[in-house]
Motif scaffolding. Structure first.
Motif, PDB file in Angstrom:
ATOM      1  N   LEU A 437      54.830 105.323  56.437  1.00 28.50           N
ATOM      2  CA  LEU A 437      54.277 103.967  56.425  1.00 28.50           C
ATOM      3  C   LEU A 437      55.463 103.018  56.538  1.00 28.50           C
ATOM      4  N   VAL A 438      55.503 102.206  57.568  1.00 33.25           N
ATOM      5  CA  VAL A 438      56.668 101.382  57.861  1.00 33.25           C
ATOM      6  C   VAL A 438      56.299  99.899  57.771  1.00 33.25           C
ATOM      7  N   VAL A 439      57.100  99.154  56.999  1.00 32.27           N
ATOM      8  CA  VAL A 439      56.955  97.698  56.909  1.00 32.27           C
ATOM      9  C   VAL A 439      58.065  97.067  57.750  1.00 32.27           C
ATOM     10  N   PRO A 440      57.741  96.441  58.896  1.00 33.84           N
ATOM     11  CA  PRO A 440      58.780  95.816  59.712  1.00 33.84           C
ATOM     12  C   PRO A 440      59.348  94.574  59.039  1.00 33.84           C
ATOM     13  N   GLU A 441      60.567  94.213  59.420  1.00 30.46           N
ATOM     14  CA  GLU A 441      61.140  92.953  58.990  1.00 30.46           C
ATOM     15  C   GLU A 441      60.315  91.799  59.552  1.00 30.46           C
ATOM     16  N   ASP A 442      60.380  90.655  58.868  1.00 27.47           N
ATOM     17  CA  ASP A 442      59.663  89.480  59.356  1.00 27.47           C
ATOM     18  C   ASP A 442      60.063  89.184  60.799  1.00 27.47           C
ATOM     19  N   ARG A 443      59.056  88.924  61.603  1.00 25.51           N
ATOM     20  CA  ARG A 443      59.238  88.540  63.001  1.00 25.51           C
ATOM     21  C   ARG A 443      59.866  89.631  63.861  1.00 25.51           C
ATOM     22  N   ALA A 444      60.005  90.856  63.298  1.00 28.81           N
ATOM     23  CA  ALA A 444      60.575  91.951  64.087  1.00 28.81           C
ATOM     24  C   ALA A 444      59.491  92.614  64.926  1.00 28.81           C
ATOM     25  N   THR A 445      59.797  92.843  66.191  1.00 32.94           N
ATOM     26  CA  THR A 445      58.917  93.608  67.056  1.00 32.94           C
ATOM     27  C   THR A 445      59.423  95.043  67.056  1.00 32.94           C
ATOM     28  N   LEU A 446      58.684  95.915  66.431  1.00 33.65           N
ATOM     29  CA  LEU A 446      59.145  97.273  66.201  1.00 33.65           C
ATOM     30  C   LEU A 446      58.219  98.257  66.907  1.00 33.65           C
ATOM     31  N   GLU A 447      58.795  99.094  67.721  1.00 38.70           N
ATOM     32  CA  GLU A 447      58.038 100.106  68.455  1.00 38.70           C
ATOM     33  C   GLU A 447      58.405 101.486  67.931  1.00 38.70           C
ATOM     34  N   ARG A 448      57.437 102.396  68.017  1.00 45.77           N
ATOM     35  CA  ARG A 448      57.693 103.762  67.570  1.00 45.77           C
ATOM     36  C   ARG A 448      58.836 104.396  68.345  1.00 45.77           C
ATOM     37  N   ASP A 449      58.921 104.105  69.650  1.00 41.53           N
ATOM     38  CA  ASP A 449      59.981 104.701  70.472  1.00 41.53           C
ATOM     39  C   ASP A 449      61.361 104.349  69.935  1.00 41.53           C
ATOM     40  N   ALA A 450      61.514 103.102  69.452  1.00 43.96           N
ATOM     41  CA  ALA A 450      62.804 102.677  68.922  1.00 43.96           C
ATOM     42  C   ALA A 450      63.148 103.440  67.647  1.00 43.96           C
ATOM     43  N   LEU A 451      62.136 103.679  66.815  1.00 40.98           N
ATOM     44  CA  LEU A 451      62.370 104.449  65.600  1.00 40.98           C
ATOM     45  C   LEU A 451      62.728 105.896  65.925  1.00 40.98           C
ATOM     46  N   GLU A 452      62.034 106.480  66.886  1.00 37.85           N
ATOM     47  CA  GLU A 452      62.321 107.870  67.263  1.00 37.85           C
ATOM     48  C   GLU A 452      63.746 108.004  67.773  1.00 37.85           C
ATOM     49  N   ALA A 453      64.194 107.035  68.555  1.00 41.66           N
ATOM     50  CA  ALA A 453      65.568 107.063  69.043  1.00 41.66           C
ATOM     51  C   ALA A 453      66.557 106.927  67.888  1.00 41.66           C
ATOM     52  N   HIS A 454      66.163 106.147  66.884  1.00 43.61           N
ATOM     53  CA  HIS A 454      67.040 105.912  65.739  1.00 43.61           C
ATOM     54  C   HIS A 454      67.230 107.169  64.906  1.00 43.61           C
ATOM     55  N   TRP A 455      66.152 107.919  64.669  1.00 46.90           N
ATOM     56  CA  TRP A 455      66.293 109.087  63.798  1.00 46.90           C
ATOM     57  C   TRP A 455      66.577 110.377  64.561  1.00 46.90           C
ATOM     58  N   ALA A 456      66.605 110.319  65.884  1.00 48.18           N
ATOM     59  CA  ALA A 456      66.742 111.533  66.701  1.00 48.18           C
ATOM     60  C   ALA A 456      67.961 112.359  66.312  1.00 48.18           C
ATOM     61  N   ASP A 457      69.112 111.720  66.156  1.00 54.49           N
ATOM     62  CA  ASP A 457      70.328 112.458  65.831  1.00 54.49           C
ATOM     63  C   ASP A 457      70.724 112.318  64.371  1.00 54.49           C
ATOM     64  N   ARG A 458      69.821 111.809  63.559  1.00 55.36           N
ATOM     65  CA  ARG A 458      70.108 111.629  62.134  1.00 55.36           C
ATOM     66  C   ARG A 458      69.293 112.567  61.257  1.00 55.36           C
TER      67      ARG A 458
END
Length: 498
Positions: A437-458
């Motif tokens: 369950l993800v709470v975006p920052e105010d006014r942030a446009t957050l896509e699942r693809d961006a999150l997947e790229a973020h955790w891919a190598d982490r």
């Protein structure tokens, strides 16, 4: 020694003890002591004697403070009950705690009557019901302050119940005194300190404030419930030097229109993990945040970080308090080296002697290294503690163990994420799958693809969240911790809607 307030009133009778923000009324220690003496006499007139268990069902207010010390004066045991529970839940807790009297207020009178069973009910306000006794109408008996030993039971406080049925925790006089001393070594104590209590006093974080102020000889400022704008005003108006909050409260304070006053020496932030971005926001705002890790079973704090340490290591909860030993153990219960993840075990003078009338629970909860907290974390080489998640929250997917706290750390480190809860949900192929369950920052446009790229190598592949649900806020319990059952329901409901 005698009860805490009687002892303090003899030492510093003219010093400010209590301030009620709602009414502006103030009490010196001598005046509060006299009011408590009358309340104790009225409880005695209702039959309360040494060793009895007295329930209190109300929100934070001066009458609650008087009851805390009045029950002590009689040598009885305080049992605060959560005013947000249903009557059936309250009835279960009343039965388990062996109450001889239940004290309520107007707003909780109907629930008290429904839950009381054969236990008599008294009210600090004028009751409408004929079967509820008005405490102020009782003619006080003459009482002498009881003598207290370190092992005498001061209170029974229920756990939050996030991992099962709430259990009554035995807290002794010695637990409370040790916790106050150990906390003072971290936060410091100055003669003119004023500690704002905007937490519910049926939780240890709220109850500890008037108790510690009495020990220190400082002032407790009461606010009847939290509101960001009003709390910021109260901090400023009363020149408060300290406040206890949960992370969601601090986040709202920082987002409020009012600036927090320069008088603040410490902001004790606990009850739930403190997000790293909240630590950073506190540093930017010059707020002296002290992230803390504690439990009801340890009379509040286990470890606390000072601001400089927190700013430099935003994921830590600091080092154990003086006298507290934290041992990290593996699944076999053996200690493991710094840097390795395991269950946190706690020992020391602040740790409860056990749950009330629960031999099986006590046998399971205590081991050779003290209280088994059920929390997963690790220590670094400098002795700092890092708390990741509950041991029972561990996710097993395809035979692989996933610590949701580690996953949450990675997801939360994305600049577009304000907060996250990671849970396991049933999966027909893998047994469980990781969900967020993800709470975006105010006014942030957050896509699942961006999150997947973020955790891919982490993160290891099996630890990647397979389900991501974006929400405005995380579901939380009354004490501010993430309500994991509700979070899991939100994920399942969102998946069903797809």
């Amino acid at each position: 020694m005698r009860d805490l307030l009687a002892t303090r009133a003899r030492a510093s009778p003219g010093d400010a003890a209590l301030v009620d923000d709602a009414s502006g009324r103030e009490w010196t220690y001598a005046a509060l002591d006299a009011a408590v003496d009358r309340t104790a006499g009225r409880l005695a007139a209702l039959g309360v004697t040494r060793g009895d268990h007295v329930g209190v069902l109300m929100e934070t207010r001066p009458a609650f403070v008087r009851l805390v010390f009045a029950v002590q004066r009689l040598g009885a045991t305080l049992v605060p009950l959560n005013a947000r529970l249903s009557p059936s839940e309250l009835e279960t807790q009343r039965e388990r705690a062996d109450l001889v009297l239940l004290v309520c207020e107007d707003d909780t009178a109907s629930d008290a009557r429904a839950a009381s069973g054969p236990v008599p009910v008294a009210a600090v306000d004028d009751p409408d019901a004929p079967d509820i006794r008005a405490l102020d109408e009782c003619v006080p008996d003459t009482v002498a302050p009881a003598e207290w030993g370190l092992e005498d039971t001061l209170a029974l406080l229920y756990t939050s119940g996030t991992t099962g049925d709430p259990k009554p925790v035995t807290l002794t006089f010695g637990n409370v005194v040790a916790a106050a001393g150990a906390s003072a070594f971290v936060l410091g104590v100055l003669p003119d300190d004023r500690w704002l209590c905007c937490l519910s006093m049926y939780h240890m974080g709220g109850l500890s404030i008037p108790l510690r102020c009495a020990l220190y000889g400082t002032t407790c400022v009461l606010q009847r419930g939290f509101d960001a704008e009003e709390t910021a005003r109260a901090l400023d108006e009363h020149d408060c030097t300290g406040v206890s909050v949960v992370p969601t409260m601090l986040d709202r304070l920082l987002r409020a229109d009012r600036t927090l006053p320069d008088s603040l020496r410490f902001v004790l932030c606990g009850g739930a993990p403190t997000p790293t971005d909240l630590v950073a926001a506190s540093e930017d705002a010059g707020v002296p945040i002290h992230p803390s890790y504690g439990m009801t079973e340890t009379t509040s704090q286990i470890a606390t970080a000072r601001p400089a340490e927190s700013y430099a290591n935003p994921e830590t909860v600091g080092r154990p308090l003086f006298g507290t030993t934290v041992t990290v153990v593996d699944d076999a219960g053996d200690p493991i080296p710094a840097g390795e993840t395991g269950e946190l075990c706690v020992a020391g003078p602040t740790v409860t002697p056990g749950y009330y009338d629960a031999p099986a629970a006590n046998e399971a909860a205590f081991g050779p290294h003290g209280l088994r907290t059920g929390d997963v974390g690790y220590r670094d080489d400098a002795g700092r503690i890092y708390v990741l998640n509950r041991r029972s929250d561990r996710i097993i997917t395809g035979g692989e163990n996933v610590d949701p706290g580690r996953v949450a750390e990675v997801v939360r480190s994305h600049p577009g994420v304000r907060d996250v809860a990671v849970v396991g949900v049933d999966d027909p192929e893998w047994g469980e799958r990781v969900a967020a369950l993800v709470v975006p920052e105010d006014r942030a446009t957050l896509e699942r693809d961006a999150l997947e790229a973020h955790w891919a190598d982490r993160l290891a592949g099996f630890a990647h969240p397979r389900t991501v649900v974006f929400v405005d806020a995380l579901p939380r319990t009354a004490s501010g911790t993430v309500d994991r059952a509700a979070a899991r329901e939100r994920v399942v409901a969102a998946a069903d809607d797809l």
